[in-house]
Write an enzyme that holds these catalytic residues in place. Structure first.
Site, PDB file in Angstrom:
ATOM      1  N   PRO A  30      60.147  23.779  28.604  1.00  0.00           N
ATOM      2  CA  PRO A  30      60.574  23.370  27.274  1.00  0.00           C
ATOM      3  C   PRO A  30      60.124  21.973  26.864  1.00  0.00           C
ATOM      4  CG  PRO A  30      62.391  24.373  28.490  1.00  0.00           C
ATOM      5  CD  PRO A  30      61.268  24.181  29.458  1.00  0.00           C
ATOM      6  N   GLN A  40      70.385  24.360  27.614  1.00  0.00           N
ATOM      7  CA  GLN A  40      70.069  24.381  29.035  1.00  0.00           C
ATOM      8  C   GLN A  40      71.330  24.546  29.882  1.00  0.00           C
ATOM      9  OE1 GLN A  40      68.101  20.564  29.367  1.00  0.00           O
ATOM     10  NE2 GLN A  40      69.684  19.658  28.085  1.00  0.00           N
ATOM     11  N   THR A  59      62.861  15.724  30.505  1.00  0.00           N
ATOM     12  CA  THR A  59      62.738  16.521  31.714  1.00  0.00           C
ATOM     13  C   THR A  59      61.266  16.626  32.092  1.00  0.00           C
ATOM     14  OG1 THR A  59      62.798  18.483  30.306  1.00  0.00           O
ATOM     15  CG2 THR A  59      64.867  17.821  31.330  1.00  0.00           C
ATOM     16  N   ASP A  66      62.404   9.687  27.759  1.00  0.00           N
ATOM     17  CA  ASP A  66      63.143   9.990  28.984  1.00  0.00           C
ATOM     18  C   ASP A  66      63.465  11.483  28.955  1.00  0.00           C
ATOM     19  OD1 ASP A  66      64.770  10.138  31.162  1.00  0.00           O
ATOM     20  OD2 ASP A  66      66.321   8.788  30.407  1.00  0.00           O
ATOM     21  N   HIS A 108      65.545   4.387  36.013  1.00  0.00           N
ATOM     22  CA  HIS A 108      65.772   3.766  34.711  1.00  0.00           C
ATOM     23  C   HIS A 108      65.145   2.378  34.602  1.00  0.00           C
ATOM     24  CE1 HIS A 108      69.310   6.693  34.416  1.00  0.00           C
ATOM     25  NE2 HIS A 108      68.449   7.042  33.489  1.00  0.00           N
TER      26      HIS A 108
END
EC number: 2.5.1.16
Length: 288
Positions: A173, A36, A168, A166, A67
């Protein structure tokens, strides 16, 4: 989408012309990793900004708004989370929060892109000390594996109490991480009592993706919960999905264990507020 030199701003454009932007002082780093496009900017008011393939991953000031909510609700809902798997999270923020829990004996982070780990270690003040120990193999309760999380989960003989994805956004993808096949792999690798959590995109702008992931998870897990939270840097409210294996009630968390965590955004005493969702979205989910 991306950096506008004339305006000195980075803008991430979402569907239907909605954008989230930051004023930028300078671009610190950019590279094409194996997987990426990675960029790091110094913003005017939120510290450094991490961008992958044109999408905001985090800003240093406020990253805990993501988070903390990804980690602590499931960790505090599980009666005794000893073994934890983190898929993705190369900046280290998720693992940092996991290791705040004294019950954790071993945490494994599987990140596909070592370029994210390296850039986060060099440029970001998110989990620099933790990443340093991981890279040196000196973190006694955690290990870093550079590899494909989907393949790892399918082939590993390990069993986990909590699995945290965690990743994207649930498009492009990362779509495989929101598939029924992947959820089945996760369910099989959970212990008799286990929790699985993933971020699931913008409530308003990725509603269809949220619904698709929710339907797929319902076909696999014993129970599935959805909730949302305002995350700094994202097109909030941002959605999260929790899959349950066994008799864990995700609507209840151990507030006593939370007292030593030093949380800033997520409030275990008001855990029930996570489940607020716009009525039309809730109606869609209930019919899914």
């Amino acid at each position: 989408m991306g950096y506008n030199e004339q305006e000195r701003a980075f803008i991430e454009w979402y569907p239907r012309g909605y954008g989230v932007g930051f004023k930028v002082r300078e671009r610190l780093f950019e590279t094409q990793t194996k997987y990426q496009r990675l960029e790091i900017y110094e913003t005017e008011g939120f510290g450094k900004l991490l961008v992958l393939d044109g999408t905001v991953q985090l800003v240093e000031v406020g990253e805990e708004s993501y988070h903390e909510v990804l980690v602590h609700p499931v960790m505090l809902a599980h009666p005794n989370p000893r073994r934890v798997l983190v898929i993705g999270g190369g900046d280290g923020g998720t693992l940092r929060e996991v290791l705040k829990h004294g019950t954790v004996e071993k945490a494994t982070m599987v990140e596909i892109d070592d370029g994210v780990v390296e850039a986060s270690y060099i440029y970001l003040d998110v989990a620099k000390d933790l990443l340093d120990r991981l890279l040196k193999g000196e973190e006694p309760r955690a290990e870093l594996i550079i590899g494909d999380g989907v393949k790892y989960l399918r082939e590993s003989d390990e069993r986990f109490d909590v699995i945290i994805v965690d990743s994207t956004d649930p498009v492009g993808p990362a779509k495989l991480l929101f598939s029924e096949e992947f959820y089945r792999s996760a369910y099989e690798k959970l212990n008799e009592k286990g929790l699985y959590i993933t971020q699931a995109g913008s409530v308003y702008l990725f509603t269809n993706e949220l619904l698709d992931a929710y339907r797929a998870m319902k076909r696999v897990f014993d129970r599935v919960y959805y909730f949302s939270f305002p995350v700094i840097g994202y097109a909030s409210p941002w959605s999260f999905l929790v899959g349950v294996k066994g008799d864990i009630d995700f609507r209840k968390v151990d507030t006593r264990r939370a007292e030593k965590l030093g949380l800033y955004y997520y409030d275990p005493e008001r855990h029930e507020t996570l489940f607020q969702m716009p009525k039309y979205v809730r109606d869609l989910l209930e019919r899914a």
